[in-house]
Design a protein around this motif. Structure first.
Motif, PDB file in Angstrom:
ATOM      1  N   ASP A  91       0.992  -1.239  -0.046  1.00 12.30           N
ATOM      2  CA  ASP A  91       0.194   0.089  -0.019  1.00 12.30           C
ATOM      3  C   ASP A  91       0.821   1.302   0.157  1.00 12.30           C
ATOM      4  O   ASP A  91       0.595   2.206  -0.416  1.00 12.30           O
ATOM      5  N   ASP A  92       2.070   1.231   0.568  1.00 16.43           N
ATOM      6  CA  ASP A  92       3.002   2.437   0.704  1.00 16.43           C
ATOM      7  C   ASP A  92       3.995   2.086  -0.340  1.00 16.43           C
ATOM      8  O   ASP A  92       5.133   1.160  -0.013  1.00 16.43           O
ATOM      9  N   VAL A  93       3.869   2.680  -1.572  1.00 15.94           N
ATOM     10  CA  VAL A  93       4.781   2.479  -2.606  1.00 15.94           C
ATOM     11  C   VAL A  93       6.440   2.859  -2.137  1.00 15.94           C
ATOM     12  O   VAL A  93       6.982   1.935  -2.546  1.00 15.94           O
ATOM     13  N   ALA A  94       6.439   3.684  -1.735  1.00 16.25           N
ATOM     14  CA  ALA A  94       7.878   4.110  -1.485  1.00 16.25           C
ATOM     15  C   ALA A  94       8.458   3.195  -0.424  1.00 16.25           C
ATOM     16  O   ALA A  94       9.655   2.797  -0.657  1.00 16.25           O
ATOM     17  N   HIS A  95       7.719   2.940   0.477  1.00 22.83           N
ATOM     18  CA  HIS A  95       8.127   1.844   1.741  1.00 22.83           C
ATOM     19  C   HIS A  95       8.323   0.492   0.974  1.00 22.83           C
ATOM     20  O   HIS A  95       9.332  -0.240   1.297  1.00 22.83           O
ATOM     21  N   ALA A  96       7.452  -0.095   0.128  1.00 26.17           N
ATOM     22  CA  ALA A  96       7.436  -1.175  -0.478  1.00 26.17           C
ATOM     23  C   ALA A  96       8.716  -1.546  -1.193  1.00 26.17           C
ATOM     24  O   ALA A  96       9.475  -2.421  -1.400  1.00 26.17           O
ATOM     25  N   LEU A  97       8.786  -0.461  -2.175  1.00 24.20           N
ATOM     26  CA  LEU A  97      10.266  -0.298  -2.863  1.00 24.20           C
ATOM     27  C   LEU A  97      11.433  -0.373  -2.375  1.00 24.20           C
ATOM     28  O   LEU A  97      12.442  -1.170  -2.697  1.00 24.20           O
ATOM     29  N   LEU A  98      11.390   0.610  -1.143  1.00 23.68           N
ATOM     30  CA  LEU A  98      12.707   0.229  -0.237  1.00 23.68           C
ATOM     31  C   LEU A  98      13.061  -1.007   0.393  1.00 23.68           C
ATOM     32  O   LEU A  98      14.059  -1.627   0.428  1.00 23.68           O
ATOM     33  N   TYR A 107       1.383  17.982  -4.180  1.00 20.72           N
ATOM     34  CA  TYR A 107       2.488  18.079  -3.246  1.00 20.72           C
ATOM     35  C   TYR A 107       1.698  18.324  -2.007  1.00 20.72           C
ATOM     36  O   TYR A 107       2.440  18.151  -0.825  1.00 20.72           O
ATOM     37  N   VAL A 108       0.478  18.821  -1.754  1.00 20.46           N
ATOM     38  CA  VAL A 108       0.045  19.065  -0.599  1.00 20.46           C
ATOM     39  C   VAL A 108      -0.163  17.984   0.101  1.00 20.46           C
ATOM     40  O   VAL A 108      -0.231  17.852   1.341  1.00 20.46           O
ATOM     41  N   PHE A 109      -0.639  16.657  -0.431  1.00 16.66           N
ATOM     42  CA  PHE A 109      -0.610  15.515   0.097  1.00 16.66           C
ATOM     43  C   PHE A 109       0.430  14.870   0.217  1.00 16.66           C
ATOM     44  O   PHE A 109       0.600  13.558   0.899  1.00 16.66           O
ATOM     45  N   GLY A 110       1.650  15.258   0.316  1.00  8.58           N
ATOM     46  CA  GLY A 110       2.781  14.772   0.588  1.00  8.58           C
ATOM     47  C   GLY A 110       3.937  14.824  -0.614  1.00  8.58           C
ATOM     48  O   GLY A 110       3.557  15.140  -1.756  1.00  8.58           O
ATOM     49  N   PRO A 111       5.134  14.391  -0.086  1.00 12.11           N
ATOM     50  CA  PRO A 111       6.324  14.760  -1.154  1.00 12.11           C
ATOM     51  C   PRO A 111       6.284  13.902  -2.552  1.00 12.11           C
ATOM     52  O   PRO A 111       7.227  13.892  -3.253  1.00 12.11           O
ATOM     53  N   GLY A 112       5.577  12.842  -2.335  1.00 12.80           N
ATOM     54  CA  GLY A 112       5.628  11.696  -3.712  1.00 12.80           C
ATOM     55  C   GLY A 112       6.642  10.689  -3.191  1.00 12.80           C
ATOM     56  O   GLY A 112       7.437  10.927  -2.433  1.00 12.80           O
ATOM     57  N   VAL A 113       6.506   9.683  -4.158  1.00 11.10           N
ATOM     58  CA  VAL A 113       7.353   8.613  -4.034  1.00 11.10           C
ATOM     59  C   VAL A 113       8.865   8.817  -4.424  1.00 11.10           C
ATOM     60  O   VAL A 113       9.708   8.424  -3.691  1.00 11.10           O
ATOM     61  N   SER A 114       8.947   9.627  -5.448  1.00  7.33           N
ATOM     62  CA  SER A 114      10.642   9.785  -5.742  1.00  7.33           C
ATOM     63  C   SER A 114      11.333  10.595  -4.594  1.00  7.33           C
ATOM     64  O   SER A 114      12.425   9.934  -4.321  1.00  7.33           O
ATOM     65  N   ALA A 115      10.530  11.390  -4.025  1.00  6.91           N
ATOM     66  CA  ALA A 115      11.427  12.314  -3.159  1.00  6.91           C
ATOM     67  C   ALA A 115      11.441  11.515  -1.701  1.00  6.91           C
ATOM     68  O   ALA A 115      12.378  11.639  -1.191  1.00  6.91           O
ATOM     69  N   THR A 116      10.406  10.694  -1.657  1.00  4.89           N
ATOM     70  CA  THR A 116      10.411   9.869  -0.449  1.00  4.89           C
ATOM     71  C   THR A 116      11.463   8.745  -0.302  1.00  4.89           C
ATOM     72  O   THR A 116      12.441   8.686   0.479  1.00  4.89           O
ATOM     73  N   VAL A 117      11.823   8.085  -1.501  1.00  3.09           N
ATOM     74  CA  VAL A 117      12.814   7.077  -1.663  1.00  3.09           C
ATOM     75  C   VAL A 117      14.058   7.732  -1.752  1.00  3.09           C
ATOM     76  O   VAL A 117      15.058   7.447  -1.169  1.00  3.09           O
ATOM     77  N   ALA A 118      14.252   8.877  -2.202  1.00 10.19           N
ATOM     78  CA  ALA A 118      15.524   9.773  -2.387  1.00 10.19           C
ATOM     79  C   ALA A 118      16.109  10.004  -0.735  1.00 10.19           C
ATOM     80  O   ALA A 118      17.202  10.192  -0.405  1.00 10.19           O
ATOM     81  N   VAL A 119      14.941  10.416   0.029  1.00 11.11           N
ATOM     82  CA  VAL A 119      15.317  10.860   1.329  1.00 11.11           C
ATOM     83  C   VAL A 119      15.620   9.784   2.282  1.00 11.11           C
ATOM     84  O   VAL A 119      16.616  10.065   2.940  1.00 11.11           O
ATOM     85  N   GLU A 120      14.814   8.501   2.230  1.00 14.33           N
ATOM     86  CA  GLU A 120      14.935   7.398   3.172  1.00 14.33           C
ATOM     87  C   GLU A 120      15.788   6.351   2.745  1.00 14.33           C
ATOM     88  O   GLU A 120      15.983   5.356   3.070  1.00 14.33           O
ATOM     89  N   SER A 121      16.425   6.497   1.609  1.00 12.24           N
ATOM     90  CA  SER A 121      17.259   5.513   1.009  1.00 12.24           C
ATOM     91  C   SER A 121      18.401   5.370   1.908  1.00 12.24           C
ATOM     92  O   SER A 121      18.992   4.194   1.847  1.00 12.24           O
ATOM     93  N   GLY A 122      18.900   6.265   2.410  1.00 20.09           N
ATOM     94  CA  GLY A 122      20.304   6.235   3.281  1.00 20.09           C
ATOM     95  C   GLY A 122      21.395   6.337   2.704  1.00 20.09           C
ATOM     96  O   GLY A 122      21.398   6.375   1.178  1.00 20.09           O
ATOM     97  N   PRO A 123      22.626   6.217   3.012  1.00 20.63           N
ATOM     98  CA  PRO A 123      23.922   6.129   2.400  1.00 20.63           C
ATOM     99  C   PRO A 123      24.435   5.048   1.542  1.00 20.63           C
ATOM    100  O   PRO A 123      25.054   5.026   1.000  1.00 20.63           O
ATOM    101  N   ASP A 124      23.463   3.834   1.917  1.00 17.97           N
ATOM    102  CA  ASP A 124      23.877   2.485   1.096  1.00 17.97           C
ATOM    103  C   ASP A 124      23.253   2.543  -0.158  1.00 17.97           C
ATOM    104  O   ASP A 124      23.578   1.445  -0.839  1.00 17.97           O
ATOM    105  N   LEU A 125      22.112   3.167  -0.674  1.00 18.86           N
ATOM    106  CA  LEU A 125      21.573   2.955  -1.863  1.00 18.86           C
ATOM    107  C   LEU A 125      21.757   4.612  -2.841  1.00 18.86           C
ATOM    108  O   LEU A 125      21.114   5.721  -2.084  1.00 18.86           O
ATOM    109  N   ASP A 126      21.890   4.139  -3.954  1.00 19.18           N
ATOM    110  CA  ASP A 126      21.965   5.361  -4.746  1.00 19.18           C
ATOM    111  C   ASP A 126      20.909   5.430  -5.736  1.00 19.18           C
ATOM    112  O   ASP A 126      20.305   4.359  -6.014  1.00 19.18           O
TER     113      ASP A 126
END
Length: 481
Positions: free
Chosen positions: A302-309, A332-351
């Motif tokens: 259900d959470d695309v960004a979380h499931a992708l990570l 964007y009022v409803f959230g930053p979107g999948v791309s931005a969320t993945v980029a922020v939460e990917s951490g230093p180990d994922l480009d």
């Protein structure tokens, strides 16, 4: 009873020295006091291999009559009776003579393992069952003796015995592999440099995959979630839109830059089964990624960004490829979107790579930052001046010259400056103008005067409507200009 452990010396081609390596291992174990017995080893008349048999205990072979001839095979019963700690069994893919205890030697080895005897054995890459067609297309020779891949994959240890094609051909020319009368024919046919190079690559890739399986098992057993960048593994996030083909091709080019790179395309579907993705487009993208040597995966989340990570970390990915967002600015009022969320939460180990595509071009042109960059600095300055200085001057004019104009008319005049700020400088100056104007209206023109409070509820509604209309008009002008 514990099951015996299986160690396999996997050769990239005949003659690379896997039997020699197995016998060397036997001598090392004997020196350490291990009870080690030769169950079956064929030296093929190679002097150096034959010398390595000296000093090793050998189980007598079983003789079998077949088609007016006598053949020898490994005596499984004798080995089970002897029960050594380690048994050496050469040529795992060998087919036993009819009348033997088992049809294949790997089945003999399985009996020894079940009896608790450790086995050290050998096999060449061309004898793996799954590679039969590939080897035949390369060498022109169909391997009649094969061993199931699963038997080899279950081994506790697999060691690759490798040699460059040039070195192996020199060994053959010196008579260390075949008899002198067979060398020329072998060098001209099966042992051509191209054949040996291809077989070597097959062996290296197969072992690399097996090592990767070991790595995944270890990470799972120890609950390791961070990425270990031992191999380039690129995950492509698909939405089912046409940009997916662009992303897959981009990921394939990235994978080519790293040795052994792998592409995994993944589509995250909602758990309720509702999706706007085109099944036809997804099928086309699956075909494309498989044609490029990658794999396609369908994941529920259900959470695309979380499931992708989660998927990326689960497969030990090193990079994620996503398309630039196709969202409209108001979304964007409803959230930053999948791309931005993945980029922020990917951490230093994922480009994370954000790839542009045709479907995102229209959306990018409507972003406020992009529009502000096109307007230029002078217009931005005028927009801010109009949005902030204009309402201040208007307040002075209305307060000193025409104080009885009425709240409704005052609001329309303030709204004029908000619209002008949007036309000149874009959305942000207009929003600032609306906020500043509402404060001035409240303080100077709404009873009680000169206080940021409102006594009449109708005036609260009026100012709220003013702010809503100002923001809406400013947003519309910014998007349409």
């Amino acid at each position: 009873m514990r099951r015996g452990k299986l160690r396999i010396y996997l050769g990239s081609a005949p003659g690379v020295g896997k039997t020699y390596a197995m016998l060397s291992e036997a001598h090392r174990r004997i020196e350490r006091g291990t009870d080690c017995v030769v169950g079956f080893v064929e030296h093929h008349g190679r002097p150096r291999t034959e010398v390595m048999l000296h000093g090793l205990e050998m189980t007598p072979r079983r003789e079998l009559a077949y088609r007016e001839g006598t053949f020898t095979e490994m005596d499984v019963d004798a080995l089970l009776s002897r029960r050594p700690a380690v048994a050496l069994v050469d040529e795992l893919a060998h087919t036993n003579v009819p009348g033997s205890r088992n049809a294949k030697r790997w089945q003999d080895v399985e009996e020894l393992l079940q009896a608790g005897i450790d086995v050290v054995t050998t096999v060449n890459i061309q004898h793996l069952e799954s590679l039969g067609d590939v080897v035949e297309s390369i060498t022109g020779v169909r391997q009649r003796e094969t061993v199931p891949d699963e038997v080899v994959r279950r081994a506790d240890q697999i060691e690759l015995v490798d040699m460059s094609p040039q070195a192996l051909r020199r060994r053959m020319a010196h008579g260390n592999v075949y008899q002198s009368d067979k060398v020329d024919a072998a060098l001209s046919n099966y042992f051509r440099p191209g054949n040996l190079t291809a077989l070597r690559e097959l062996a290296l890739l197969w072992v690399a995959d097996r090592v990767d399986e070991y790595l995944q098992e270890y990470r799972g057993e120890h609950d390791i979630r961070t990425t270990w960048q031992a191999r380039e593994r690129i995950v492509v996030g698909l939405t089912g839109g046409p940009e997916g083909r662009t992303l897959i091709r981009r990921a394939a080019r990235l994978a080519e830059k790293g040795a052994g790179g792998e592409v995994l395309a993944v589509y995250i579907a909602a758990g309720d089964g509702l999706s706007s993705a085109s099944p036809k487009e997804l099928a086309a993208q699956r075909t494309l990624v498989e044609d490029l040597g990658g794999t396609f995966h369908h994941v529920i989340g259900d959470d695309v960004a979380h499931a992708l990570l989660e998927f990326a970390r689960g497969v030990n990915a090193t990079q994620i490829v996503l398309g630039v967002s196709r969202r409209r600015p108001w979304q964007y009022v409803f959230g930053p979107g999948v791309s931005a969320t993945v980029a922020v939460e990917s951490g230093p180990d994922l480009d994370v790579h954000l790839v542009t595509h045709d479907a995102a071009a229209r959306g990018r042109r409507s972003l406020p930052v992009a529009r502000g960059a096109r307007l230029g600095r002078p217009r931005l300055i005028w927009g801010w001046l109009t949005g902030l200085v204009g309402p201040a001057l208007l307040t002075l004019l209305l307060h000193e010259v025409v104080p009885e104009l009425g709240l409704a008319n005052d609001m329309l005049l303030f709204l004029t400056f908000t619209v002008a700020a949007a036309l000149l400088g874009g959305l942000f100056p207009a929003l600032a103008s609306a906020a500043f104007g509402s404060l001035l209206l409240n303080y100077f023109f709404t009873p009680p005067l000169y206080r940021l409070t409102i006594s009449d509820p109708r005036n609260i509604v009026a100012i709220s409507i003013f702010v809503g209309v100002a923001v809406s008009v400013a947003s519309f002008l910014d998007l349409s200009s």
